[in-house]
Write a protein that holds these residues in place. Structure first.
Motif, PDB file in Angstrom:
ATOM      1  N   UNK A  88     -67.732  -8.944  -5.402  1.00  0.00           N
ATOM      2  CA  UNK A  88     -68.362  -8.777  -6.714  1.00  0.00           C
ATOM      3  C   UNK A  88     -68.751  -7.306  -6.908  1.00  0.00           C
ATOM      4  N   UNK A  89     -68.304  -6.690  -7.999  1.00  0.00           N
ATOM      5  CA  UNK A  89     -68.634  -5.272  -8.211  1.00  0.00           C
ATOM      6  C   UNK A  89     -70.129  -5.055  -8.506  1.00  0.00           C
ATOM      7  N   UNK A  90     -70.817  -6.133  -8.851  1.00  0.00           N
ATOM      8  CA  UNK A  90     -72.240  -6.030  -9.193  1.00  0.00           C
ATOM      9  C   UNK A  90     -73.127  -6.098  -7.952  1.00  0.00           C
ATOM     10  N   UNK A  91     -72.908  -7.140  -7.105  1.00  0.00           N
ATOM     11  CA  UNK A  91     -73.798  -7.323  -5.953  1.00  0.00           C
ATOM     12  C   UNK A  91     -73.084  -7.200  -4.614  1.00  0.00           C
ATOM     13  N   UNK A  92     -71.755  -7.074  -4.626  1.00  0.00           N
ATOM     14  CA  UNK A  92     -71.026  -6.923  -3.363  1.00  0.00           C
ATOM     15  C   UNK A  92     -70.741  -8.239  -2.657  1.00  0.00           C
ATOM     16  N   UNK A  93     -71.135  -9.365  -3.260  1.00  0.00           N
ATOM     17  CA  UNK A  93     -70.955 -10.680  -2.630  1.00  0.00           C
ATOM     18  C   UNK A  93     -69.489 -11.080  -2.556  1.00  0.00           C
ATOM     19  N   UNK A  94     -69.176 -11.920  -1.532  1.00  0.00           N
ATOM     20  CA  UNK A  94     -67.792 -12.357  -1.343  1.00  0.00           C
ATOM     21  C   UNK A  94     -67.557 -13.806  -1.764  1.00  0.00           C
ATOM     22  N   UNK A  95     -68.644 -14.518  -2.125  1.00  0.00           N
ATOM     23  CA  UNK A  95     -68.450 -15.902  -2.555  1.00  0.00           C
ATOM     24  C   UNK A  95     -68.113 -15.893  -4.048  1.00  0.00           C
ATOM     25  N   UNK A  96     -66.831 -15.677  -4.287  1.00  0.00           N
ATOM     26  CA  UNK A  96     -66.345 -15.545  -5.662  1.00  0.00           C
ATOM     27  C   UNK A  96     -65.509 -16.769  -6.022  1.00  0.00           C
ATOM     28  N   UNK A  97     -65.890 -17.403  -7.114  1.00  0.00           N
ATOM     29  CA  UNK A  97     -65.122 -18.562  -7.570  1.00  0.00           C
ATOM     30  C   UNK A  97     -64.096 -18.074  -8.580  1.00  0.00           C
ATOM     31  N   UNK A  98     -62.849 -18.469  -8.360  1.00  0.00           N
ATOM     32  CA  UNK A  98     -61.792 -18.033  -9.258  1.00  0.00           C
ATOM     33  C   UNK A  98     -61.784 -18.935 -10.496  1.00  0.00           C
ATOM     34  N   UNK A  99     -62.028 -18.359 -11.651  1.00  0.00           N
ATOM     35  CA  UNK A  99     -62.088 -19.161 -12.886  1.00  0.00           C
ATOM     36  C   UNK A  99     -60.711 -19.306 -13.509  1.00  0.00           C
ATOM     37  N   UNK A 100     -59.909 -18.302 -13.367  1.00  0.00           N
ATOM     38  CA  UNK A 100     -58.522 -18.396 -13.814  1.00  0.00           C
ATOM     39  C   UNK A 100     -57.670 -17.378 -13.066  1.00  0.00           C
ATOM     40  N   UNK A 101     -56.353 -17.580 -13.139  1.00  0.00           N
ATOM     41  CA  UNK A 101     -55.457 -16.668 -12.435  1.00  0.00           C
ATOM     42  C   UNK A 101     -54.552 -17.395 -11.451  1.00  0.00           C
ATOM     43  N   UNK A 102     -54.795 -18.725 -11.273  1.00  0.00           N
ATOM     44  CA  UNK A 102     -53.937 -19.501 -10.366  1.00  0.00           C
ATOM     45  C   UNK A 102     -53.029 -20.462 -11.130  1.00  0.00           C
ATOM     46  N   UNK A 103     -52.972 -20.311 -12.463  1.00  0.00           N
ATOM     47  CA  UNK A 103     -52.193 -21.243 -13.279  1.00  0.00           C
ATOM     48  C   UNK A 103     -50.714 -21.231 -12.933  1.00  0.00           C
ATOM     49  N   UNK A 104     -50.099 -22.376 -12.938  1.00  0.00           N
ATOM     50  CA  UNK A 104     -48.637 -22.477 -12.968  1.00  0.00           C
ATOM     51  C   UNK A 104     -48.327 -23.669 -13.864  1.00  0.00           C
ATOM     52  N   UNK A 105     -48.052 -23.373 -15.118  1.00  0.00           N
ATOM     53  CA  UNK A 105     -48.035 -24.399 -16.143  1.00  0.00           C
ATOM     54  C   UNK A 105     -46.850 -24.226 -17.084  1.00  0.00           C
ATOM     55  N   UNK A 106     -46.242 -25.353 -17.467  1.00  0.00           N
ATOM     56  CA  UNK A 106     -45.275 -25.306 -18.559  1.00  0.00           C
ATOM     57  C   UNK A 106     -46.087 -25.442 -19.837  1.00  0.00           C
ATOM     58  N   UNK A 107     -46.097 -24.393 -20.639  1.00  0.00           N
ATOM     59  CA  UNK A 107     -46.986 -24.375 -21.794  1.00  0.00           C
ATOM     60  C   UNK A 107     -46.327 -24.985 -23.029  1.00  0.00           C
ATOM     61  N   UNK A 108     -45.097 -24.600 -23.274  1.00  0.00           N
ATOM     62  CA  UNK A 108     -44.495 -24.961 -24.549  1.00  0.00           C
ATOM     63  C   UNK A 108     -42.977 -24.981 -24.445  1.00  0.00           C
ATOM     64  N   UNK A 109     -42.385 -25.810 -25.277  1.00  0.00           N
ATOM     65  CA  UNK A 109     -40.923 -25.890 -25.377  1.00  0.00           C
ATOM     66  C   UNK A 109     -40.528 -25.668 -26.817  1.00  0.00           C
ATOM     67  N   UNK A 110     -39.352 -25.124 -27.016  1.00  0.00           N
ATOM     68  CA  UNK A 110     -38.785 -25.084 -28.359  1.00  0.00           C
ATOM     69  C   UNK A 110     -37.452 -25.819 -28.265  1.00  0.00           C
ATOM     70  N   UNK A 111     -37.319 -26.892 -29.040  1.00  0.00           N
ATOM     71  CA  UNK A 111     -36.084 -27.680 -28.981  1.00  0.00           C
ATOM     72  C   UNK A 111     -35.382 -27.655 -30.326  1.00  0.00           C
ATOM     73  N   UNK A 112     -34.130 -28.018 -30.316  1.00  0.00           N
ATOM     74  CA  UNK A 112     -33.336 -28.047 -31.549  1.00  0.00           C
ATOM     75  C   UNK A 112     -33.847 -29.130 -32.479  1.00  0.00           C
TER      76      UNK A 112
END
Lengths: 112, 253
Positions: A88-112
């Motif tokens: 953490x840049x504020x307090x230097x702590x290492x117990x950081x919970x990842x809120x986003x950044x691990x996504x692997x998702x099919x978001x949208x399709x465009x079909x005929x």
């Protein structure tokens, strides 16, 4: 090809075919977090081989990256993360919970 | 590359159907070009199928009271030796089984079978990891009702297996002291996904420059709260703490 992107790309094709309702797929949008462990170039490399003979053959692949964001459990600070071991840049702590950044998702399709 | 339709300089992926020759690129790829195109919102995790199967495995293991670990490491960390030692030492009191994952050969399964423990080998061929589907089928070949502990030795690889939930209770990462203390920083996703780390081959420490404290500190940075055991599967040093942890976890199932 010993890389997990191959099986992940096969999963993408399965998900798309299930949702395309038999129509030809024109484009696929994926959302990949920067800490998802997926290399976009590898997915692009696998995409052509995996889509051959499917509804996705010739479809355009659009990859959106998601920048990781962390929440410090110690001081509550929210901040952009670049790696799992960032403190953490504020307090230097290492117990950081990842809120986003691990996504692997099919978001949208465009079909005929 | 054409940023509108994504086609490359040499080929075109789809027929425009409007009769123009491709790659003069003066045509507007506008609404006419994708007439009738429909957008479908999906929002599905790419690993959804694997995660669904893993949840099924987890429910199966819970219903049979089996404690399951997914052991991951780079090739040559000593996973199989560690398993052999653990299985032999626990055998009087613990009913164990092993799933072995390798790209090729059943060498490891033969070694495990020599301990008298039931074992199933999965050869992934070109695949770089086990997935929940493979493990679900392999697990059904055991008498789960009469099992306390199922150890899954994943394909030796610190990258790919990190993403694939097999339905285990914990991922256990095995790191040997011959590998360098910065491995947790080099492969953070795997160490982040692991709840337990076994630092193996500690009997070799007198011959190496390996900094144990630095290694443990980096592991804890990547995975706060990780449980760490320093062991030598060869000499047996530190193994009792690992066994105590295993026994405690098994009795909690």
């Amino acid at each position: 090809m010993p890389m997990h992107e191959l099986s992940l790309t096969q999963s993408v094709v399965e998900i798309c075919e299930q949702n395309a309702g038999g129509r030809r797929v024109l484009s696929v949008t994926l959302e990949l977090g920067e800490l998802s462990g997926i290399v976009p170039d590898s997915v692009e490399f696998c995409f052509e081989a995996c889509t051959k003979g499917t509804l996705l053959e010739g479809a355009r692949l659009i990859i959106t990256r998601v920048a990781p964001k962390g929440l410090c459990r110690e001081c509550g600070n929210e901040f952009p993360v670049s790696a799992y071991y960032d403190s953490c840049p504020n307090c230097g702590g290492f117990t950081v919970e990842l809120m986003r950044g691990e996504e692997m998702r099919v978001k949208e399709l465009e079909v005929e | 590359m054409c940023t509108t339709c994504g086609c490359g300089p040499e080929e075109h992926h789809h027929d425009h159907g409007d009769g123009h020759l491709h790659h003069d690129h003066e045509h507007p790829h506008g609404t006419g070009e994708v007439k009738g195109a429909t957008k479908i919102s999906i929002e599905t995790d790419i690993l959804a199928r694997n995660n669904r199967l893993a949840a099924g495995n987890r429910a199966l293991f819970a219903s049979r009271g089996v404690f399951v670990l997914n052991l991951v490491s780079s090739p040559g960390s000593g996973k199989t030796t560690l398993l052999e030692k653990t299985l032999r030492d626990l055998s009087p009191t613990t009913r164990s089984a092993v799933i072995e994952g390798d790209q090729q050969t059943d060498n490891d399964a033969v070694r495990i079978a020599a301990t008298g423990v039931p074992v199933r080998q999965i050869n992934t061929g070109a695949g770089c990891h086990l997935d929940a589907h493979m493990v679900g089928h392999a697990a059904l070949e055991f008498d789960l009702e009469n099992l306390d502990l199922l150890l899954i030795e994943n394909v030796g690889n610190l990258v790919c297996p990190a993403s694939f939930d097999l339905g285990e209770h914990h991922k256990v990462v095995v790191l040997s002291v011959t590998e360098g203390e910065d491995k947790p920083l080099k492969y953070p996703q795997m160490f982040h996904a692991a709840d337990v780390m076994l630092l193996n081959k500690t009997d070799l420490l007198p011959h190496l420059d390996f900094d144990v404290d630095k290694c443990l500190e980096t592991a804890r940075r990547v995975s706060p709260g990780i449980t760490i055991f320093e062991v030598s599967a060869k000499t047996g040093a530190g193994m009792n703490d690992w066994y105590d942890w295993l026994t405690e976890q098994i009795s909690g199932q």
